[in-house]
Design an enzyme around this catalytic site. Structure first.
Site, PDB file in Angstrom:
ATOM      1  N   ASP A   1       0.711  -1.253  -0.015  1.00  0.00           N
ATOM      2  CA  ASP A   1      -0.124   0.157  -0.073  1.00  0.00           C
ATOM      3  C   ASP A   1       0.822   1.247   0.031  1.00  0.00           C
ATOM      4  OD1 ASP A   1      -2.543   1.163   0.000  1.00  0.00           O
ATOM      5  OD2 ASP A   1      -3.189   0.239   1.706  1.00  0.00           O
TER       6      ASP A   1
ATOM      7  N   SER B   1      -0.206  -0.774  -4.936  1.00  0.00           N
ATOM      8  CA  SER B   1      -0.965   0.422  -4.802  1.00  0.00           C
ATOM      9  C   SER B   1      -0.742   1.732  -5.255  1.00  0.00           C
ATOM     10  CB  SER B   1      -1.574   0.535  -3.428  1.00  0.00           C
ATOM     11  OG  SER B   1      -1.893  -0.456  -2.800  1.00  0.00           O
TER      12      SER B   1
ATOM     13  N   ASP C   1     -10.723   3.229  -3.219  1.00  0.00           N
ATOM     14  CA  ASP C   1     -11.086   1.976  -2.603  1.00  0.00           C
ATOM     15  C   ASP C   1     -12.634   1.547  -2.638  1.00  0.00           C
ATOM     16  OD1 ASP C   1      -8.500   2.068  -1.404  1.00  0.00           O
ATOM     17  OD2 ASP C   1      -9.498   2.160   0.723  1.00  0.00           O
TER      18      ASP C   1
HETATM   19  C1  GLA Z   1      -6.007   1.345   1.701  1.00  0.00           C
HETATM   20  C2  GLA Z   1      -6.257   0.405   0.576  1.00  0.00           C
HETATM   21  C3  GLA Z   1      -7.473  -0.566   0.974  1.00  0.00           C
HETATM   22  C4  GLA Z   1      -6.927  -1.174   2.351  1.00  0.00           C
HETATM   23  C5  GLA Z   1      -6.685  -0.451   3.317  1.00  0.00           C
HETATM   24  C6  GLA Z   1      -6.165  -0.926   4.776  1.00  0.00           C
HETATM   25  O1  GLA Z   1      -7.092   2.173   1.920  1.00  0.00           O
HETATM   26  O2  GLA Z   1      -6.350   0.888  -0.679  1.00  0.00           O
HETATM   27  O3  GLA Z   1      -7.546  -1.570  -0.063  1.00  0.00           O
HETATM   28  O4  GLA Z   1      -5.635  -2.123   2.205  1.00  0.00           O
HETATM   29  O5  GLA Z   1      -5.884   0.791   2.916  1.00  0.00           O
HETATM   30  O6  GLA Z   1      -5.787   0.066   5.692  1.00  0.00           O
END
Ligand code: GLA
Length: 411
Positions: free
Chosen positions: A156, A188, A217
């Site tokens: 992430d 990500s 998300d």
């Molecule tokens: C981010 C990611 C999500 C998840 C959260 C966890 O928002 O995009 O998919 O992994 O963090 O905290």
């Protein structure tokens, strides 16, 4: 001078490339985040908190309810598993919630024919505030994951700068490669740069990541599905060509089985994600899923389409009257998937079209299998008018294939 620079660049590119041969088709499995979030309250909510017990339960369900055998093999941990770092800087899981450690969980997954995924963040902290993997920790963390026999890493981007991400993601790809263990790499990174060039370099991403989150998300609502779909369609000219075997766009998890989608909307998300050649990560409570939702997620034909070996992402090919859209994904053996999607909110809509209008070869005859009803529609020539009845916020999905003219081929 130019030649010299080019020669110098070649070995660097090789070192940084993620060369794991994995995910020639989009990954399928289960990911904890959307449904179970950062519930760490195991005292009061032991059955739903992020703990090794939850992952073992889901692993058992993946096997016993037939998911694994259909391809849903990844069992992926998301945020909130980390307890801290030990004296040598090595990551350790939360001791209370993961008392046997991650290696134990990986062994458990492997003993069932599953694969284990884990989560970290290329910054000071994960999005929920657990320790991240800063630049000086990348190599050590990659080695730790490999020693634990982890099979996928989602990295992430919270609490990091663009510079740290630009250095960190390629560095992690190289570090994973150097472990010698094939570990699928989910990045990500693009989502943190707005998802579009020039801030995002998709050619580089395709070399260092197996999949990447491009956008926001997903949340448990139809609005959220639509906002993701709209963004992907608005930018399909950029996003469609960058996906392919080993490197996929990821519009985020499937909501099917949760609280926010009707059955029509669940069918629509599954169909649209399949057109997008998206990873199929369920994030739902597999212990309580309804038969109807299971039927959607376990539909063998839709899985076959999602997993088509050509790995070509589909496109929206028609947008009519602001509420009807048609999507097409080319498949192997000259087949294709068609999705007719209605945004109407009133009543089933009778949409009339022909394959010629959808730019199919006029001289061929086709047959279609309705993916959800199983109906066969035969004798479709280019000019044949057909009508599909699309329910509100629903889809009709066809698997379409040409019928070879036997007489012609025998001559
Ligand atoms: C981010 C990611 C999500 C998840 C959260 C966890 O928002 O995009 O998919 O992994 O963090 O905290």
């Amino acid at each position: 001078m130019l030649l010299k620079t080019a020669l110098l660049l070649v070995p660097v590119a090789h070192v940084l490339m993620l060369d794991n041969g994995l995910l020639r088709t989009p990954p399928m499995g289960w990911l904890a985040w959307e449904r179970f979030r950062c519930n760490t309250n195991c005292d009061e909510d032991p059955k739903n908190c992020i703990s090794e017990w939850l992952f073992m339960e889901m692993a058992d369900r993946l096997v016993q309810d037939g998911w694994r055998d259909l391809g849903y093999v990844y069992l992926n941990i998301d945020d909130c598993w980390i307890g801290g770092r030990d004296a040598s800087g090595r990551l350790v899981p939360d001791a209370k919630r993961f008392p046997h450690g991650i290696a134990f969980l990986a062994d458990y997954a492997h003993s069932l024919g599953l694969k284990l995924g884990i989560y970290e963040d290329m910054g000071k902290l994960t999005c929920m505030g657990y320790p991240g993997t800063t630049l000086d920790k990348v190599v050590q963390d990659a080695q730790t994951f490999a020693e634990w026999k982890v099979d996928m890493l989602k990295l992430d981007g919270c609490y990091s700068t663009p510079e740290e991400r630009a250095e960190g993601y390629p560095k992690m790809a190289a570090a994973l490669n150097a472990t010698g263990r094939p570990i699928a790499f989910s990045c990500s990174w693009p989502a943190y740069e707005g998802g579009l060039p020039p801030a995002v370099n998709y050619s580089l991403l395709a070399e260092i990541c197996n999949l990447w989150r491009n956008y926001d998300d997903i949340q448990d609502s139809w609005d959220s599905v639509l906002s993701i779909l709209d963004w992907f369609m608005q930018h399909q000219d950029i996003l469609q060509p960058v996906a392919g075997p080993g490197h996929w766009n990821d519009p985020d998890m499937l909501l099917i089985g949760n609280f926010g989608l009707s059955l029509e909307q669940a069918q629509a998300q599954m169909a649209l994600w399949t057109i997008l050649a998206a990873p199929l990560f369920m994030s739902t409570d597999l212990r309580t899923m309804s038969v109807q939702n299971m039927d959607i997620l376990q539909n063998p034909l839709i899985i076959k389409i999602n997993q088509d070996p050509l790995g070509i992402q589909g496109r929206r090919i028609r947008k009519e009257k602001s509420y009807i859209e048609v999507f097409m994904r080319p498949l192997s053996n000259e087949a294709s998937a068609l999705v007719f999607f209605s945004r109407r909110t009133d009543m089933p809509y009778r949409y009339q079209s022909s394959l010629a209008q959808l730019n199919f070869n006029r001289s061929m005859t086709y047959e279609a299998e309705d993916v959800y009803s199983g109906d066969i529609i035969s004798g479709l020539r280019g000019e044949t008018n057909f009508t599909v009845i699309i329910n509100p916020s629903g889809v009709v999905m066809w698997y379409l294939y040409p019928i070879k003219n036997l007489e012609m081929s025998q001559q």
